[in-house]
Design a protein around this motif. Structure first.
Motif, short mmCIF file in Angstrom:
data_model
loop_
_atom_site.label_atom_id
_atom_site.label_comp_id
_atom_site.label_asym_id
_atom_site.label_seq_id
_atom_site.Cartn_x
_atom_site.Cartn_y
_atom_site.Cartn_z
N VAL A 58 -5.24 6.61 -3.71
CA VAL A 58 -4.30 6.24 -4.76
C VAL A 58 -2.94 5.87 -4.16
N LEU A 59 -2.50 6.61 -3.14
CA LEU A 59 -1.26 6.26 -2.45
C LEU A 59 -1.37 4.87 -1.84
N ASN A 60 -2.52 4.58 -1.25
CA ASN A 60 -2.71 3.26 -0.65
C ASN A 60 -2.69 2.15 -1.69
N LEU A 61 -3.01 2.48 -2.94
CA LEU A 61 -2.89 1.49 -4.00
C LEU A 61 -1.42 1.08 -4.18
N PHE A 62 -0.53 2.08 -4.13
CA PHE A 62 0.90 1.77 -4.22
C PHE A 62 1.32 0.91 -3.03
N TYR A 63 0.89 1.31 -1.83
CA TYR A 63 1.22 0.51 -0.65
C TYR A 63 0.67 -0.90 -0.77
N SER A 64 -0.55 -1.01 -1.29
CA SER A 64 -1.16 -2.33 -1.45
C SER A 64 -0.35 -3.20 -2.40
N ALA A 65 0.08 -2.62 -3.51
CA ALA A 65 0.91 -3.37 -4.45
C ALA A 65 2.23 -3.79 -3.82
N LEU A 66 2.85 -2.86 -3.10
CA LEU A 66 4.13 -3.17 -2.46
C LEU A 66 3.98 -4.23 -1.37
N THR A 67 2.89 -4.17 -0.62
CA THR A 67 2.68 -5.18 0.43
C THR A 67 2.32 -6.54 -0.17
N ILE A 68 1.56 -6.54 -1.27
CA ILE A 68 1.28 -7.81 -1.94
C ILE A 68 2.56 -8.40 -2.50
N GLY A 69 3.37 -7.56 -3.15
CA GLY A 69 4.65 -8.03 -3.66
C GLY A 69 5.56 -8.53 -2.55
N THR A 70 5.53 -7.85 -1.43
CA THR A 70 6.31 -8.28 -0.26
C THR A 70 5.80 -9.63 0.23
N THR A 71 4.48 -9.79 0.29
CA THR A 71 3.89 -11.04 0.77
C THR A 71 4.20 -12.21 -0.16
N VAL A 72 4.21 -11.96 -1.48
CA VAL A 72 4.51 -13.02 -2.44
C VAL A 72 5.82 -13.71 -2.06
N LEU A 150 4.51 -3.36 9.00
CA LEU A 150 3.33 -4.06 9.50
C LEU A 150 3.01 -5.27 8.63
N CYS A 151 3.24 -5.15 7.32
CA CYS A 151 3.04 -6.28 6.41
C CYS A 151 4.00 -7.42 6.74
N ILE A 152 5.26 -7.09 6.96
CA ILE A 152 6.26 -8.11 7.30
C ILE A 152 5.90 -8.79 8.61
N MET A 153 5.38 -8.04 9.57
CA MET A 153 4.97 -8.64 10.84
C MET A 153 3.89 -9.70 10.63
N LYS A 154 2.92 -9.41 9.75
CA LYS A 154 1.87 -10.39 9.45
C LYS A 154 2.45 -11.65 8.83
N ASN A 155 3.49 -11.49 8.02
CA ASN A 155 4.08 -12.63 7.32
C ASN A 155 5.10 -13.40 8.15
N SER A 156 5.41 -12.92 9.33
CA SER A 156 6.44 -13.58 10.14
C SER A 156 5.91 -13.96 11.52
N GLY A 157 4.63 -14.28 11.59
CA GLY A 157 4.05 -14.79 12.83
C GLY A 157 3.70 -13.74 13.85
N GLN A 158 3.65 -12.46 13.47
CA GLN A 158 3.35 -11.38 14.41
C GLN A 158 2.09 -10.63 14.00
N ALA A 159 1.10 -11.35 13.48
CA ALA A 159 -0.12 -10.69 13.00
C ALA A 159 -0.86 -9.99 14.14
N PHE A 160 -0.89 -10.62 15.31
CA PHE A 160 -1.62 -10.01 16.43
C PHE A 160 -0.96 -8.70 16.87
N ARG A 161 0.38 -8.73 16.98
CA ARG A 161 1.08 -7.52 17.41
C ARG A 161 0.95 -6.41 16.36
N SER A 162 0.96 -6.80 15.10
CA SER A 162 0.75 -5.83 14.03
C SER A 162 -0.61 -5.16 14.17
#
Length: 450
Positions: A58-72, A150-162
């Motif tokens: 359930v906690l990961n659901l919150f993280y998932s929502a926040l990371t999706i919102g961040t990615t948007v 880690l989500c921001i890293m994926k969105n800013s060209g650092q997916a491998f390092r993430s």
């Protein structure tokens, strides 16, 4: 669209999907190692951790929502080339994430028995699960920063390092599981609590790695001036696009948790089989998750750059790829079934019979789940169309599947496998509505210009 653009699309997709898929695979391996090692102790330990882990779920659901919102927002602003706005999105997201983490930490530390009673009435499972929750609660605080960064890293060209940072944490978790659960190499034998302590240490290492990354000069950073600044526009946009996703995740996640509640009241054999089926499903689904997350980033980049027609073409390709990936994942799951039974040697004969049917059901479930992950959580959200998801899940999950599953288990008294089959229809019943929504193309929007 020419061949050069095709190569650009598939190259970018591979650069995102493969690291994300590997990271999700590594994360799923932690659950698999918990189940494997605790299964060697006894079935109650396996079942207790499976139920206690629903709190983390359930906690990961919150993280998932926040990371999706961040990615948007981050994907579109990164596609536009606006780094300061990406850093402001990071600051807003971290503040929300830390607040959620603190609330779950307090609940798991102070009232773990009450949390366990939500999922089971069996006293041995409540006691074991509560001890696990008290110990693992500290990891929730560490994840508040690391998951968003880690989500921001994926969105800013650092997916491998993430992926590297996440994988280091996972490998450390698995190694510490072996040392602390069984007491190898002179470590204390902590059994079920050892699995929790291993998670805390691993998440602590992940936090240190992301904090070290944040100190570099050439990366997107969490800056103090943005943390304490009041950017009403970006904060408003973040809440606007994240709130529907949060509602969607909670509607879906609480519904999925209700599935565990239903199965949890059908006996320890049903719980054990369902636990292993979910672990295998999560392991095999990693490629589909990578496509889903990658689709949100790719489509978001194109929309933010103003290339709307290209985003529409990419969306169609990603939909077709999701169907193929779901079918491939189902075949892999079926092929891996003998190995699953080999590792699940301590299950009772009844639990093994349940598991055999559940794995077959999981195989075709992959297709529906892959399509909805890519389209609803990826493509729709990339263009800010985040309100469809919660309405869809509210109708199809809570008004259709949960009542049918509850009735099948407690009124009609159907067999365990029949109940599982009905609960597993949740992703398929909403596909017609998802298709009709997709074809309206309301997700083809440049949010940075609105």
């Amino acid at each position: 669209m020419g061949k050069g653009k095709d190569r650009e699309f598939y190259g970018k997709l591979a650069g995102l999907v493969l690291p994300i898929a590997v990271q999700n695979l590594m994360t799923a391996l932690v659950s698999a190692s918990d189940a494997l090692m605790l299964g060697f102790l006894n079935q109650d330990s396996l079942s207790a951790v499976s139920l206690a882990s629903q709190i983390t779920f359930v906690l990961n659901l919150f993280y998932s929502a926040l990371t999706i919102g961040t990615t948007v927002l981050a994907a579109q602003y990164w596609g536009k080339g606006d780094r300061p706005s990406v850093e402001q999105v990071l600051a807003v997201a971290v503040k929300f994430s830390m607040g959620v983490s603190a609330a779950f930490f307090a609940a798991a530390l102070l009232v773990p028995e009450a949390l366990m009673r939500i999922f089971t009435k069996e006293a041995p499972l409540i006691g074991l699960g509560a001890s696990y929750l008290r110990a693992v609660s500290w990891s929730y605080l560490f994840m508040g920063f690391s998951q968003i960064y880690l989500c921001i890293m994926k969105n800013s060209g650092q997916a491998f390092r993430s992926t590297v940072y996440g994988s280091v944490s996972v490998v450390l978790n698995i190694l510490l599981n072996a040392l602390l659960i069984f007491g190898f190499l002179g470590f204390p034998q902590m059994e079920i609590v050892g699995a929790a302590v291993a998670t805390v240490i691993a998440r602590g290492a992940e936090l240190l790695l992301t904090l070290a990354e944040n100190r570099k000069k050439d990366v997107v950073r969490l800056r103090r001036k943005y943390v304490f600044a009041k950017n009403a526009r970006l904060r408003g946009d973040f809440i606007r696009y994240t709130s529907p996703v949060m509602i969607n995740e909670l509607i879906w996640g609480c519904g999925f948790t209700m599935f565990s509640v239903i199965m949890g009241h059908l006996g320890s054999d049903a719980v054990a089989a369902n636990s292993i089926a979910n672990i295998v499903k999560n392991l095999v689904f990693c490629l589909c998750t990578g496509i889903g997350v990658g689709s949100g980033i790719i489509v978001g980049n194109e929309l933010g750059a103003g290339r709307l027609e290209r985003a529409r073409v990419y969306g169609g390709r990603l939909c077709r790829l999701s169907v193929a990936a779901g079918a491939l994942s189902g075949c892999v799951l079926l092929a891996a079934s003998p190995a699953v039974f080999a590792f699940a040697g301590n299950l009772t004969e009844q639990a093994r019979e349940y598991l055999q049917v559940m794995l077959f059901i999981c195989a075709y479930y992959m297709i529906g789940k892959a399509v909805n992950t890519t389209v609803v959580a990826g493509i729709f959200c990339a263009g800010g169309d985040t309100r469809f998801g919660p309405v869809c899940d509210l109708i199809f999950m809570w008004l259709v599947i949960v009542p049918i599953g509850w009735a099948a288990a407690f009124w009609w008294k159907l067999p365990v496998t029949a109940v599982y089959f009905l609960l597993s229809l949740d992703e398929f019943v909403k596909i017609p509505a998802v298709y009709l929504r997709y074809k309206k193309y309301r997700w083809v929007r440049n949010l940075t210009e609105e």
